[in-house]
Design a protein around this motif. Sequence first.
Motif, mmCIF file in Angstrom:
data_model
loop_
_atom_site.group_PDB
_atom_site.id
_atom_site.type_symbol
_atom_site.label_atom_id
_atom_site.label_comp_id
_atom_site.label_asym_id
_atom_site.label_seq_id
_atom_site.Cartn_x
_atom_site.Cartn_y
_atom_site.Cartn_z
ATOM 1 N N THR A 528 0.851 -1.189 0.000
ATOM 2 C CA THR A 528 0.000 0.000 0.000
ATOM 3 C C THR A 528 0.875 1.222 0.000
ATOM 4 O O THR A 528 1.927 1.242 0.639
ATOM 5 C CB THR A 528 -0.951 0.016 1.213
ATOM 6 N N ASP A 529 0.441 2.240 -0.729
ATOM 7 C CA ASP A 529 1.136 3.511 -0.703
ATOM 8 C C ASP A 529 0.296 4.566 -0.005
ATOM 9 O O ASP A 529 0.697 5.715 0.100
ATOM 10 C CB ASP A 529 1.429 3.969 -2.137
ATOM 11 N N ASN A 530 -0.882 4.156 0.448
ATOM 12 C CA ASN A 530 -1.814 5.104 1.055
ATOM 13 C C ASN A 530 -2.213 4.695 2.467
ATOM 14 O O ASN A 530 -3.292 5.052 2.926
ATOM 15 C CB ASN A 530 -3.083 5.232 0.199
ATOM 16 N N GLY A 531 -1.401 3.900 3.138
ATOM 17 C CA GLY A 531 -1.797 3.473 4.473
ATOM 18 C C GLY A 531 -0.852 2.448 5.050
ATOM 19 O O GLY A 531 0.359 2.539 4.881
ATOM 20 N N LYS A 532 -1.416 1.424 5.708
ATOM 21 C CA LYS A 532 -0.616 0.419 6.399
ATOM 22 C C LYS A 532 -1.204 -0.961 6.180
ATOM 23 O O LYS A 532 -2.394 -1.130 5.939
ATOM 24 C CB LYS A 532 -0.567 0.730 7.905
ATOM 25 N N PHE A 533 -0.316 -1.959 6.279
ATOM 26 C CA PHE A 533 -0.700 -3.365 6.197
ATOM 27 C C PHE A 533 -0.494 -4.018 7.558
ATOM 28 O O PHE A 533 0.398 -3.633 8.311
ATOM 29 C CB PHE A 533 0.181 -4.106 5.177
ATOM 30 N N ILE A 534 -1.296 -5.025 7.841
ATOM 31 C CA ILE A 534 -1.088 -5.862 9.024
ATOM 32 C C ILE A 534 -1.320 -7.306 8.589
ATOM 33 O O ILE A 534 -2.439 -7.674 8.240
ATOM 34 C CB ILE A 534 -2.053 -5.514 10.169
ATOM 35 N N LEU A 535 -0.276 -8.107 8.592
ATOM 36 C CA LEU A 535 -0.417 -9.524 8.281
ATOM 37 C C LEU A 535 -0.873 -10.249 9.541
ATOM 38 O O LEU A 535 -0.182 -10.244 10.561
ATOM 39 C CB LEU A 535 0.905 -10.096 7.777
ATOM 40 N N LEU A 536 -2.039 -10.868 9.490
ATOM 41 C CA LEU A 536 -2.611 -11.514 10.669
ATOM 42 C C LEU A 536 -2.051 -12.912 10.852
ATOM 43 O O LEU A 536 -1.717 -13.603 9.883
ATOM 44 C CB LEU A 536 -4.137 -11.580 10.544
ATOM 45 N N LYS A 541 -8.697 -13.896 13.674
ATOM 46 C CA LYS A 541 -9.808 -13.795 12.743
ATOM 47 C C LYS A 541 -9.908 -12.359 12.269
ATOM 48 O O LYS A 541 -9.992 -11.425 13.068
ATOM 49 C CB LYS A 541 -11.117 -14.222 13.429
ATOM 50 N N GLY A 542 -9.895 -12.152 10.951
ATOM 51 C CA GLY A 542 -9.955 -10.820 10.414
ATOM 52 C C GLY A 542 -11.282 -10.139 10.713
ATOM 53 O O GLY A 542 -12.351 -10.664 10.391
ATOM 54 N N SER A 543 -11.229 -8.997 11.353
ATOM 55 C CA SER A 543 -12.427 -8.240 11.691
ATOM 56 C C SER A 543 -12.038 -6.784 11.854
ATOM 57 O O SER A 543 -10.850 -6.431 11.909
ATOM 58 C CB SER A 543 -13.061 -8.755 12.986
ATOM 59 N N LEU A 544 -13.055 -5.913 11.953
ATOM 60 C CA LEU A 544 -12.795 -4.502 12.160
ATOM 61 C C LEU A 544 -12.083 -4.276 13.481
ATOM 62 O O LEU A 544 -11.133 -3.486 13.565
ATOM 63 C CB LEU A 544 -14.111 -3.725 12.119
ATOM 64 N N GLU A 545 -12.508 -4.972 14.529
ATOM 65 C CA GLU A 545 -11.879 -4.816 15.835
ATOM 66 C C GLU A 545 -10.422 -5.262 15.812
ATOM 67 O O GLU A 545 -9.540 -4.618 16.395
ATOM 68 C CB GLU A 545 -12.660 -5.599 16.896
ATOM 69 N N THR A 546 -10.140 -6.379 15.127
ATOM 70 C CA THR A 546 -8.764 -6.884 15.056
ATOM 71 C C THR A 546 -7.862 -5.900 14.335
ATOM 72 O O THR A 546 -6.738 -5.615 14.772
ATOM 73 C CB THR A 546 -8.734 -8.238 14.351
ATOM 74 N N HIS A 576 -10.568 4.244 5.432
ATOM 75 C CA HIS A 576 -11.218 2.978 5.128
ATOM 76 C C HIS A 576 -10.381 1.825 5.688
ATOM 77 O O HIS A 576 -9.147 1.883 5.698
ATOM 78 C CB HIS A 576 -11.386 2.802 3.624
ATOM 79 N N ILE A 577 -11.041 0.780 6.156
ATOM 80 C CA ILE A 577 -10.371 -0.403 6.685
ATOM 81 C C ILE A 577 -10.918 -1.626 5.946
ATOM 82 O O ILE A 577 -12.128 -1.734 5.705
ATOM 83 C CB ILE A 577 -10.597 -0.549 8.201
ATOM 84 N N ALA A 578 -10.041 -2.555 5.595
ATOM 85 C CA ALA A 578 -10.453 -3.755 4.874
ATOM 86 C C ALA A 578 -9.700 -4.962 5.395
ATOM 87 O O ALA A 578 -8.555 -4.848 5.836
ATOM 88 C CB ALA A 578 -10.215 -3.590 3.367
ATOM 89 N N VAL A 579 -10.352 -6.099 5.344
ATOM 90 C CA VAL A 579 -9.717 -7.387 5.574
ATOM 91 C C VAL A 579 -9.663 -8.102 4.233
ATOM 92 O O VAL A 579 -10.703 -8.309 3.596
ATOM 93 C CB VAL A 579 -10.482 -8.237 6.604
ATOM 94 N N ALA A 580 -8.447 -8.421 3.777
ATOM 95 C CA ALA A 580 -8.257 -9.123 2.514
ATOM 96 C C ALA A 580 -7.894 -10.567 2.797
ATOM 97 O O ALA A 580 -7.039 -10.851 3.646
ATOM 98 C CB ALA A 580 -7.170 -8.452 1.688
ATOM 99 N N THR A 581 -8.540 -11.473 2.095
ATOM 100 C CA THR A 581 -8.248 -12.902 2.197
ATOM 101 C C THR A 581 -7.582 -13.346 0.905
ATOM 102 O O THR A 581 -8.184 -13.271 -0.175
ATOM 103 C CB THR A 581 -9.529 -13.711 2.433
ATOM 104 N N TYR A 582 -6.333 -13.771 1.001
ATOM 105 C CA TYR A 582 -5.559 -14.174 -0.174
ATOM 106 C C TYR A 582 -6.061 -15.518 -0.689
ATOM 107 O O TYR A 582 -6.174 -16.490 0.066
ATOM 108 C CB TYR A 582 -4.082 -14.258 0.201
#
Length: 611
Positions: A528-536, A541-546, A576-582
């Motif tokens: 990302t060039d517009n924010g941050k990544f977090i590898l879970l 479990k990917g969620s808004l709270e996580t 904006h926040i998103a959870v991406a599933t590869y």
Amino acid sequence: MTSTPSANLFKPLGEGDPAVVGGYRLAAVLGTGGMGKVYLTYTPGGRPIALKVIRPEFSEDPEFRRRFQREVQAAQRVQGLYTAPVIDSDTEGSQPWLATAYVPGPSLAHAVAQHGALPLRSVLLLSVGVAEALHVIHGAGIVHRDLKPANVLLASDGPRVIDFGIARAADTTALTGTGVSVGTPAFMAPEQASAGTVSPATDIFALGQIAAFAAIGSPAYGEGSSHAVLYRIVHEDPDLSRVPAELLPLVTRCLTRDPAGRPSLTEIIELCHEISPVALRQGEDWLPQAVAGSITERLKLPEPAKTPPPQPSVAPTPTQFSPQPPAPGTVNPYAPTGFATPAAPTHNGPGAPGPVPPPPGYPAHPTQGHHTPPPGYPMQPTPPPGYHTPPPVVHAPYVPPQPPRRKQRTGLIVAASVVGAIVVLGVIGSLLPDGSGKDDESKSPSGSSSASGAGGGSDNGETPGTDAGKKRPDPKSASYKGIDVTESYQVMLADNPPRPAEGDVSYGGGDLYYYVDSLFGEDNYIGTDNGKFILLNNAQKGSLETCRAETRFTERITLDQLSDGSEFCVLSDAGHIAVATYQGKGGAEGSTYVTFDLTVWRNAEEAKPED
């Protein structure tokens, strides 16, 4: 033949690309790698060179800088016929860079992807050339560590090995922090993959891999996820069923799991001569005609940039325009008469601030082989006999005398201003509605409803009826399945639905982008060039709270770190926040894509102000 291929090879400078680096005027973009961006430029005499600018995140790491400086110094000792020599460098500037000879030829990876496997004679000449290159590299005390098809260029007169030893500089920085070893998994040696141990024998194993790859058109240990390939390298034998019988003795010995059992470089060269039915001689015909044609395209170089280097945007100090006596032996022949001679710059950093830029065609500091002007070139203009340089005359501008200023009574003025403001506010308040209307309940100074007649403020000091102290409500999520993001494409989380679009991903682009490093490693990564990544972690479990709670931020992760079903958070600067599933990687060589499932919470956080 059209000019389209050349146009694709030499991309014009973008908005974020510098015009000049180290005094070299950049002419085009050659490519982007895991460690930096590579540009085409020219020496003062017009010789093309490749200049790599190191990525900012590496530049900010002191340990990387120390290692990079050491590896560049070692690389400058490598002067072989089958290597791309280091021409110039700056390891201590704000953004380190390294310049090497430009090699007009495709990489082995690109040639095989476009034209398939090479014939036996080409493979043998390739192996002999790489072996000779390694002999010189190892002689300089360097282990390549990342020898692979992308780091072997196919020139008209033989192969060239590039990027030798430079990968070591990144060993203790970003890659180590993510638990990934330096090197490309498909071409690692067993000891490198299992324990991170490297030696000259590690490069011998990679040479065997390269020979097999060139002969069959694919890696000897197959393809797939990095973890699967590394497991096969460490625990299983390679699939050599498609390797020509003549090459089997060479490839088998090089791919011996025990480093002590691998042949020496001298033995490899002798074995190649024994295998070849004809005498091995490098020449213009060592490559198939189709591959040789791509070399011709790389000789159609763009014109050198003719615009002068940008002038300093900061106004110079008076001393910069005052004649300064140069230190003995440091006269700059390019300094205009009557200007201060700047401090002599070095290869390890810029000179004193505010130097006068050199005339067109000359680097800002001397390169190797250009430390002094050619014989007969005057060190400075020589005045005619009998001429005496007059001392500089400085005329100060006339400033008329100013009458004495009256002492102002600042305290009285400030007090009067405050009183006046209070009076004006009182008048405005008396003209406002009394707050008895239903629609104006929230505007009542007391915060109470006039209908209730109950006076009273809040016990906690907050004004009832306002948003103070209230938590932003969580937005509803939107889910999207099977988003295919092609190489060099990006996704914006604000789009509904998110549609991948081609973008500028040289240093990242968009909220979520996919990029393949085809020049310096063919590493596949998303970022990302517009924010941050977090590898879970797998347990999360990917969620808004996580995503809100985690703080293990990064801006880029490689596909080596992902497996099907892996989840990661994307937090964009727009809020904006998103959870991406590869869901895996697809596509053919030269055109790949990755697939994600996305769950997006738009406007989940306050947008960050732009810089």
